[in-house]
Design a protein around this motif. Structure first.
Motif, PDB file in Angstrom:
ATOM      1  N   ALA A  38    -115.507  27.875 -13.306  1.00 32.22           N
ATOM      2  CA  ALA A  38    -116.229  26.614 -13.175  1.00 32.22           C
ATOM      3  C   ALA A  38    -117.253  26.774 -12.058  1.00 32.22           C
ATOM      4  O   ALA A  38    -116.928  27.229 -10.968  1.00 32.22           O
ATOM      5  N   LEU A  39    -118.504  26.397 -12.362  1.00 30.62           N
ATOM      6  CA  LEU A  39    -119.611  26.640 -11.438  1.00 30.62           C
ATOM      7  C   LEU A  39    -120.337  25.355 -11.067  1.00 30.62           C
ATOM      8  O   LEU A  39    -120.506  24.466 -11.902  1.00 30.62           O
ATOM      9  N   GLN A  40    -120.783  25.286  -9.823  1.00 34.35           N
ATOM     10  CA  GLN A  40    -121.614  24.169  -9.381  1.00 34.35           C
ATOM     11  C   GLN A  40    -123.091  24.542  -9.428  1.00 34.35           C
ATOM     12  O   GLN A  40    -123.950  23.676  -9.346  1.00 34.35           O
ATOM     13  N   THR A  41    -123.377  25.830  -9.567  1.00 29.64           N
ATOM     14  CA  THR A  41    -124.759  26.319  -9.485  1.00 29.64           C
ATOM     15  C   THR A  41    -125.361  26.616 -10.847  1.00 29.64           C
ATOM     16  O   THR A  41    -126.411  27.238 -10.923  1.00 29.64           O
ATOM     17  N   SER A  42    -124.720  26.198 -11.911  1.00 31.71           N
ATOM     18  CA  SER A  42    -125.200  26.492 -13.256  1.00 31.71           C
ATOM     19  C   SER A  42    -124.937  25.297 -14.161  1.00 31.71           C
ATOM     20  O   SER A  42    -123.992  24.535 -13.943  1.00 31.71           O
ATOM     21  N   ASP A  43    -125.775  25.160 -15.187  1.00 32.24           N
ATOM     22  CA  ASP A  43    -125.568  24.122 -16.192  1.00 32.24           C
ATOM     23  C   ASP A  43    -125.106  24.727 -17.514  1.00 32.24           C
ATOM     24  O   ASP A  43    -124.950  24.009 -18.498  1.00 32.24           O
ATOM     25  N   GLU A  44    -124.921  26.042 -17.540  1.00 35.73           N
ATOM     26  CA  GLU A  44    -124.514  26.702 -18.779  1.00 35.73           C
ATOM     27  C   GLU A  44    -123.045  26.439 -19.058  1.00 35.73           C
ATOM     28  O   GLU A  44    -122.195  26.564 -18.176  1.00 35.73           O
ATOM     29  N   VAL A  45    -122.751  26.089 -20.317  1.00 37.49           N
ATOM     30  CA  VAL A  45    -121.385  25.814 -20.747  1.00 37.49           C
ATOM     31  C   VAL A  45    -121.123  26.596 -22.023  1.00 37.49           C
ATOM     32  O   VAL A  45    -121.868  26.452 -23.004  1.00 37.49           O
ATOM     33  N   ASP A  46    -120.085  27.434 -22.019  1.00 33.67           N
ATOM     34  CA  ASP A  46    -119.701  28.129 -23.242  1.00 33.67           C
ATOM     35  C   ASP A  46    -119.355  27.083 -24.301  1.00 33.67           C
ATOM     36  O   ASP A  46    -118.692  26.083 -23.985  1.00 33.67           O
ATOM     37  N   PRO A  47    -119.796  27.300 -25.546  1.00 33.00           N
ATOM     38  CA  PRO A  47    -119.558  26.309 -26.603  1.00 33.00           C
ATOM     39  C   PRO A  47    -118.084  25.905 -26.747  1.00 33.00           C
ATOM     40  O   PRO A  47    -117.793  24.741 -26.995  1.00 33.00           O
ATOM     41  N   GLU A  48    -117.174  26.844 -26.567  1.00 36.14           N
ATOM     42  CA  GLU A  48    -115.740  26.534 -26.684  1.00 36.14           C
ATOM     43  C   GLU A  48    -115.268  25.580 -25.594  1.00 36.14           C
ATOM     44  O   GLU A  48    -114.196  24.994 -25.708  1.00 36.14           O
ATOM     45  N   LEU A  49    -116.036  25.442 -24.527  1.00 33.52           N
ATOM     46  CA  LEU A  49    -115.614  24.644 -23.375  1.00 33.52           C
ATOM     47  C   LEU A  49    -116.388  23.335 -23.241  1.00 33.52           C
ATOM     48  O   LEU A  49    -116.261  22.651 -22.224  1.00 33.52           O
ATOM     49  N   SER A  50    -117.151  22.954 -24.248  1.00 35.49           N
ATOM     50  CA  SER A  50    -117.968  21.746 -24.129  1.00 35.49           C
ATOM     51  C   SER A  50    -117.111  20.498 -23.917  1.00 35.49           C
ATOM     52  O   SER A  50    -117.476  19.616 -23.136  1.00 35.49           O
ATOM     53  N   GLY A  51    -115.980  20.406 -24.580  1.00 35.26           N
ATOM     54  CA  GLY A  51    -115.082  19.262 -24.381  1.00 35.26           C
ATOM     55  C   GLY A  51    -114.540  19.214 -22.963  1.00 35.26           C
ATOM     56  O   GLY A  51    -114.485  18.152 -22.332  1.00 35.26           O
ATOM     57  N   LEU A  52    -114.149  20.370 -22.449  1.00 33.43           N
ATOM     58  CA  LEU A  52    -113.643  20.456 -21.071  1.00 33.43           C
ATOM     59  C   LEU A  52    -114.735  20.062 -20.083  1.00 33.43           C
ATOM     60  O   LEU A  52    -114.482  19.315 -19.140  1.00 33.43           O
ATOM     61  N   ALA A  53    -115.949  20.548 -20.320  1.00 36.73           N
ATOM     62  CA  ALA A  53    -117.060  20.266 -19.409  1.00 36.73           C
ATOM     63  C   ALA A  53    -117.329  18.769 -19.312  1.00 36.73           C
ATOM     64  O   ALA A  53    -117.518  18.230 -18.221  1.00 36.73           O
ATOM     65  N   GLU A  55    -115.231  16.377 -20.004  1.00 41.14           N
ATOM     66  CA  GLU A  55    -114.037  15.664 -19.536  1.00 41.14           C
ATOM     67  C   GLU A  55    -113.808  15.815 -18.034  1.00 41.14           C
ATOM     68  O   GLU A  55    -113.586  14.833 -17.332  1.00 41.14           O
ATOM     69  N   VAL A  56    -113.847  17.046 -17.533  1.00 46.14           N
ATOM     70  CA  VAL A  56    -113.495  17.264 -16.125  1.00 46.14           C
ATOM     71  C   VAL A  56    -114.672  17.629 -15.238  1.00 46.14           C
ATOM     72  O   VAL A  56    -114.555  17.561 -14.022  1.00 46.14           O
ATOM     73  N   GLY A  57    -115.800  17.995 -15.826  1.00 46.59           N
ATOM     74  CA  GLY A  57    -116.964  18.375 -15.028  1.00 46.59           C
ATOM     75  C   GLY A  57    -117.365  17.327 -14.010  1.00 46.59           C
ATOM     76  O   GLY A  57    -117.473  17.619 -12.813  1.00 46.59           O
ATOM     77  N   PRO A  58    -117.563  16.086 -14.435  1.00 46.48           N
ATOM     78  CA  PRO A  58    -117.963  15.052 -13.473  1.00 46.48           C
ATOM     79  C   PRO A  58    -116.897  14.769 -12.410  1.00 46.48           C
ATOM     80  O   PRO A  58    -117.225  14.501 -11.264  1.00 46.48           O
ATOM     81  N   VAL A  59    -115.655  14.855 -12.787  1.00 46.03           N
ATOM     82  CA  VAL A  59    -114.566  14.582 -11.846  1.00 46.03           C
ATOM     83  C   VAL A  59    -114.477  15.675 -10.788  1.00 46.03           C
ATOM     84  O   VAL A  59    -114.267  15.399  -9.604  1.00 46.03           O
ATOM     85  N   LEU A  60    -114.655  16.916 -11.205  1.00 46.84           N
ATOM     86  CA  LEU A  60    -114.523  18.054 -10.292  1.00 46.84           C
ATOM     87  C   LEU A  60    -115.852  18.499  -9.691  1.00 46.84           C
ATOM     88  O   LEU A  60    -115.889  19.453  -8.923  1.00 46.84           O
ATOM     89  N   SER A  61    -116.941  17.866 -10.062  1.00 51.26           N
ATOM     90  CA  SER A  61    -118.287  18.212  -9.568  1.00 51.26           C
ATOM     91  C   SER A  61    -118.730  19.612  -9.973  1.00 51.26           C
ATOM     92  O   SER A  61    -119.418  20.292  -9.216  1.00 51.26           O
ATOM     93  N   TYR A  62    -118.329  20.047 -11.168  1.00 47.22           N
ATOM     94  CA  TYR A  62    -118.787  21.325 -11.701  1.00 47.22           C
ATOM     95  C   TYR A  62    -119.633  21.054 -12.934  1.00 47.22           C
ATOM     96  O   TYR A  62    -119.330  20.158 -13.728  1.00 47.22           O
ATOM     97  N   THR A  63    -120.697  21.837 -13.100  1.00 50.04           N
ATOM     98  CA  THR A  63    -121.601  21.632 -14.224  1.00 50.04           C
ATOM     99  C   THR A  63    -121.628  22.819 -15.182  1.00 50.04           C
ATOM    100  O   THR A  63    -122.030  22.674 -16.328  1.00 50.04           O
ATOM    101  N   GLY A  64    -121.214  23.985 -14.719  1.00 49.87           N
ATOM    102  CA  GLY A  64    -121.193  25.175 -15.559  1.00 49.87           C
ATOM    103  C   GLY A  64    -119.766  25.631 -15.815  1.00 49.87           C
ATOM    104  O   GLY A  64    -118.924  25.573 -14.913  1.00 49.87           O
ATOM    105  N   PHE A  65    -119.496  26.071 -17.045  1.00 48.20           N
ATOM    106  CA  PHE A  65    -118.155  26.540 -17.404  1.00 48.20           C
ATOM    107  C   PHE A  65    -118.284  27.788 -18.270  1.00 48.20           C
ATOM    108  O   PHE A  65    -118.875  27.744 -19.352  1.00 48.20           O
TER     109      PHE A  65
END
Length: 150
Positions: A38-53, A55-65
Motif C-alpha cells: 500500500a502506497l501513499q506516493t502512487s495512484d496506481e491500483v492493480d485491477p484485482e485490488l480495486s475493491g480494496l482500494a 474500501e480501505v484506501g481513504p481510511v488508511l490514507s493510501y492511494t496506491g495498491f
C-alpha cells in the motif's frame, strides 16, 4: 394402491430420514493470502485490488495498491502452512479448528527466526481479514486473508 402400502412407504421414508447420516462437519479451510504494498506516493491500483482500494484506501490514507504475491493455502485441522513474505519475513497459518460456524486460524509472522506478531482470527465462511504489516521504503505491507470452509 391399498392404504397399507401407502403406510409402509411413509414409514420407510420416515425411517430413512431419521437414520440419515449426520451432515459432515467442516474439516478444512482454504486461505487465499494476498501480500499487498500500500502506497501513499502512487495512484496506481492493480485491477484485482480495486475493491480494496476503494474500501480501505481513504481510511488508511493510501492511494496506491500493488499486489506482490497471491497464494492459496489449504489447511486441515491442526495443520500449519508457511508463506515467505520477504527475504527475512515469513507467515505461518495454523487451523486450530471450528467453533460456532467460524474457523479458528492462528497467524504468526516471523522476522528471521524471531516471532514478531501473533494473533488468532475467527473467520466465517467466505470471510476476510486485513492485517497491516511492516513499513517499507515506500508504503506498508498489507496482508489480506480470505477463507472458505472445505
Amino acid at each position: 394402491m391399498k392404504p397399507t402400502y401407502l403406510l409402509l412407504i411413509a414409514l420407510a421414508a420416515l425411517f430413512l430420514l431419521v437414520n440419515a447420516p449426520p451432515a459432515v462437519a467442516n474439516s478444512g479451510f482454504i486461505a487465499d493470502v494476498e501480500v499487498i504494498n500500500a502506497l501513499q506516493t502512487s495512484d496506481e491500483v492493480d485491477p484485482e485490488l480495486s475493491g480494496l482500494a476503494s474500501e480501505v484506501g481513504p481510511v488508511l490514507s493510501y492511494t496506491g495498491f500493488k499486489l506482490l504475491k497471491k497464494s492459496r493455502l489449504p489447511l486441515e485441522i491442526g495443520g500449519t502452512r508457511e508463506l515467505l513474505l520477504s527475504q527475512d519475513r515469513r507467515l505461518t497459518l495454523k487451523l486450530e479448528g471450528f467453533q460456532a460456524n467460524q474457523a479458528r486460524l492462528n497467524l504468526k509472522i516471523f522476522k528471521n527466526h524471531t516471532e514478531i506478531f501473533a494473533t488468532t482470527l475467527l473467520m466465517i465462511d467466505h470471510g476476510s481479514a486485513i492485517i497491516g504489516g511492516p513499513k517499507l521504503k515506500k508504503g506498508v505491507i498489507l496482508l489480506r486473508i480470505e477463507g472458505k470452509f472445505d
